[in-house]
Scaffold this motif. Structure first.
Motif: not given
Lengths: 175, 272, 367
Positions: B113-114, B136-142, B161-162, B167-169
């Motif tokens: 977390t940042a 981090f190509e995809m915004l998984a959730d906001e 971000l994913a 394979s990192k979040r």
């Protein structure tokens, strides 16, 4: 006094070729055995309604196999699922679009009384919007429960009469 | 508008008194405070024991049992995750590049977390997406959370971000006061559109440069923002509609004709 | 006199013949071509997130069943893993295996509903009857395990409430023996069917770049060529020990998504067989105190539901028995955003195929 065999008459010639009944009974019977529901699945109960219409439970054998998409062609609205505040006026509009005679089955806990969703956007029961004939408890009710409710509705239709149906309305309007 | 809490104590709204915002410094401060409190309690137990022992000796009774320092129970299957010092290369790189804008960074429960300064979030999102070592190509959730008990902020907006290729979040967090309008993440990730509309619908947080910031789940004319802590679960009475009619509408129409309306402009609630 | 445009604006839904739930589409048509499509949702918004903030961690599972109601066990698994992550609970290995087993049955059941309704919308009514026949067998298995067919509430925090009942393994193996033939039956009906191919090849295309930008996950993304599956990328439950493939295609149209999901049915059978063969002995429930309290923690736990990335976001307070914030990242919510770019410029009949291929379940979108 012993039963006098000659007092029991066989069918007369006319009764061999005619069936006599009341018109109302025939009409009720035809309505009850060909109730056409409207596809009105809202939430999880819709899946159980689909299962009731599918291979194992087969709604079609009760005469209710044809789910009509348009309310104008259907007799029965099975409200299967949670009624939200945003959806409520649409349910009312659909109910008004259905021609008489029409019946409503409230399927599941959500349609009966809001179910597990006691929240700001959920109407606590579809009977706050439309008059309901049969309530089915369950979350979701099994397809057998839906069939049982449907058969109870058929009983209600069969034993009802057109005069009874509108008597309340006429009395209220006149008196 | 009825308030369902009246006469229904289980419906009353209980405002939260704490600010459960995870953070390394907050955790360390809390640990120190707990340790100090434990120590103080132990000292008091000792002194109470001494006093009781003295009193018992004076009266000639047996000495009371000596207090035993509680031993930490062996950990079973339950071990709460705690914030730890960040060692993940992504977090360290963020701190290197953005320095002051990264207010806090730590790892907890295997997640990074940042916390970012609210006026720099767009830059950071862009960097996370485009930098070759971050990707981090995809915004998984906001989503957002309401902290009414906090003094210098009211909401936290989190971005998950994913990175599909690595394979990192990563989680980015922004703290906002009431009324602050945040830059919309749709400028970096198009998929943030509906997420931000839902945040607006549920919390009332507005976003700058959003293509269409309208309510998405509740109807357009809904009042108040449901996921705020002061909003009761059962709502403010909007759900208490009762427009069930008689079966064919005859009674209503009759009553309206008698009252002189022709029922053309019948007021019924509309869908939107 | 008339407005400047010749476009027709029509409303599709929220009540419409296709059985996807209460989705409303505002379509602007030029003849039969779709100029713009705007989905309107919220007709099934039930306030689940708000409700779960006022219930304990344990009670929250009930509402998770009812979100994606076609695959309740998948939702339950995501919830259980998320709460266990937030509280720091270690789950026994046998429970992980059984959870994986049930989750894969759930994936098959959900894909069967998808196939039945998608085919029915396009016109192939028989497939619906065939798929629901197999689905009934799976629901019998679920009922055997936890007592409910659809809204299962199958798991507990720390493992399972009870072990697999006697006869479950036999019934599961019998199903696995029979099911590949059924998949072939569906494929015989559809895969080389000229009408099916004409209705689905080239329809509702969504390329990988658009999909990633919009946050689309699941079979939609895999049909566009991106081999991203959370079961492999961020393994959870017993997936790290399972051997399976991620089917992908490159054409990114409706036919490709159909093929991807059919291949996923086969992979699920493979995983179930491995779970049954390798089921370890041991307890199925962790040893936990009666009342579970959290520390200050914020977690996001993603899982691969049949529709895509299902994520649970939980914020816990110190000593709290209830979550401070409970948010669900529904795969359908992000996937539905991609409907507009997929259908604009196409024909109105393709909108039905597009909605079917998205596999939307409004329960999870509206929560």
């Amino acid at each position: 006094m012993a039963v006098n065999a000659s007092a029991v008459q066989g069918p007369t010639l006319l009764e061999n070729i005619l069936i006599t009944t009341k018109v109302e009974k025939v009409i009720n019977w035809s309505r009850a055995t060909s109730v056409w529901p409207m596809t009105f699945g809202l939430a999880c109960c819709a899946i159980e309604m689909m299962a009731a219409g599918a291979s194992r439970f087969d709604f079609d054998r009760l005469g209710a196999g044809i789910f009509r998409a348009s309310p104008r062609q259907s007799d029965l609205m099975i409200v299967a699922g949670t009624v939200s505040y945003k959806m409520a006026p649409i349910i009312k509009q659909l109910y008004e679009q259905m021609p008489e005679p029409k019946w409503v089955i409230a399927m599941g806990a959500c349609a009966t009384s809001g179910g597990p969703f006691d929240s700001y956007h959920t109407i606590q029961g579809v009977d706050k919007i439309v008059p309901v004939d049969i309530f089915i408890p369950g979350c979701p009710p099994r397809p057998e429960a839906l069939i049982h409710a449907f058969m109870k509705l058929q009983d209600k239709i069969m034993s009802g009469s057109m005069a009874d149906r509108y008597r309340d309305v006429f009395e209220a309007v006149e008196g | 508008m009825t308030n369902e809490a009246q006469g229904r104590p289980d419906r009353a709204v209980e405002m939260p008194k704490t600010v459960p915002l995870p953070g390394l410094e907050a955790y360390r401060a809390d640990q120190q405070a707990c340790a100090a409190a434990e120590e103080a309690k132990w000292q008091k137990q000792l002194s109470d024991y001494e006093a009781a022992k003295a009193k018992a000796e004076a009266e000639g009774k047996d000495a009371p049992k000596a207090p035993v320092k509680p031993v930490a129970k062996p950990e079973g299957d339950l071990k709460a995750p705690v914030p730890t010092e960040a060692q993940d290369p992504d977090l360290l790189r963020l701190k290197d590049v953005f320095g002051e804008a990264v207010e806090e960074f730590f790892e907890q429960a295997g997640e990074c977390t940042a916390q970012i300064a609210r006026d720099r979030i767009l830059e950071v999102l862009r960097f996370c997406r485009q930098d070759p070592s971050m990707r981090f190509e995809m915004l998984a959730d906001e989503t957002a959370t309401h902290y009414p008990a906090a003094s210098d902020f009211a909401f936290s907006v989190v971005y998950h971000l994913a990175s599909l290729s690595r394979s990192k979040r990563l989680r980015l967090r922004v703290l906002l006061p009431e009324g602050f309008e945040l830059e919309s993440a749709t400028q970096v990730h198009r998929g943030a559109n509906w997420f931000e509309r839902e945040i607006f619908d549920m919390f009332g947080i507005r976003f700058l440069n959003h293509p269409d910031l309208t309510r998405i789940l509740c109807p357009e004319d809904w009042e108040a923002f449901p996921l705020r802590k002061e909003y009761p679960v059962a709502g403010l009475g909007q759900r208490d509609i009762d427009f069930r009619e008689d079966r064919s509408g005859r009674l209503t129409r009759r009553a309206q004709e008698q009252a002189g309306h022709s029922a053309i402009n019948l007021k019924i609630p509309t869908a939107d | 006199m008339f407005g400047g445009t010749e476009y027709m604006e029509i409303n599709m839904g929220p009540q419409h013949p296709s059985t996807h739930g209460v989705l409303r589409l505002k379509l602007k048509l030029d003849g039969e071509t779709v100029i713009s499509c705007e989905p309107v949702i919220g007709y099934l918004h039930r306030g689940v997130e708000k409700i779960c903030e006022n219930k304990t961690f344990f009670q929250g599972q009930i509402w998770t069943d009812r979100m994606d109601y076609c695959s309740a066990i998948g939702n339950n698994l995501g919830w259980a893993e998320a709460v266990e992550k937030a509280l720091g609970v270690t789950v026994p290995r046998r429970a992980h295996y059984i959870r994986t087993l049930l989750a894969e049955f759930n994936r098959i059941a959900s894909h069967l509903v998808w196939l039945g309704t998608h085919a029915m919308d396009i016109g192939a009514l028989t497939v619906f009857l065939y798929t629901f026949r197999e689905r009934e067998e799976i629901m019998d298995l679920f009922e055997d395990f936890c007592g409910a067919r659809l809204t299962t509430t199958a798991f507990r925090i720390g493992g399972l409430g009870q072990d697999l009942p006697a006869g479950f393994e036999k019934a599961a193996r019998a199903f696995l023996a029979r099911f590949p033939a059924c998949i072939e039956e569906y494929e015989t009906l559809l895969s080389e069917n000229r009408i099916w191919k004409k209705r689905t090849i080239g329809v509702a295309k969504l390329n990988a770049e658009d999909a990633i930008a919009l946050g689309v996950t699941g079979p939609m993304l895999r049909a566009a060529g991106v081999a991203y599956d959370i079961r492999k990328a961020f393994p959870y439950a017993a997936y790290a020990e399972m051997d399976f493939e991620i089917p992908t295609r490159t054409e990114a149209d409706t036919y490709a998504r159909y093929l991807v999901r059919m291949a996923e049915l086969r992979q699920s059978c493979r995983i179930i067989a491995q779970c049954l063969d390798g089921l370890p002995e041991g307890p199925v429930m962790a040893k936990l105190p009666k009342s579970l309290k959290s520390e200050v923690v914020e977690i996001y736990h993603p899982t691969e539901s049949p529709k895509g990335e299902l994520g649970y976001y939980l914020v816990g307070e110190k000593g709290g028995t209830q979550p401070y914030r409970f948010h669900v990242r529904a795969p359908g919510f992000a996937n539905l955003q991609s409907l507009a770019p997929m259908v604009e410029g196409g024909l109105v009949a393709d909108v039905i195929a597009a909605v079917g291929t998205l596999d939307v379940v409004l329960g999870e979108i509206d929560r």
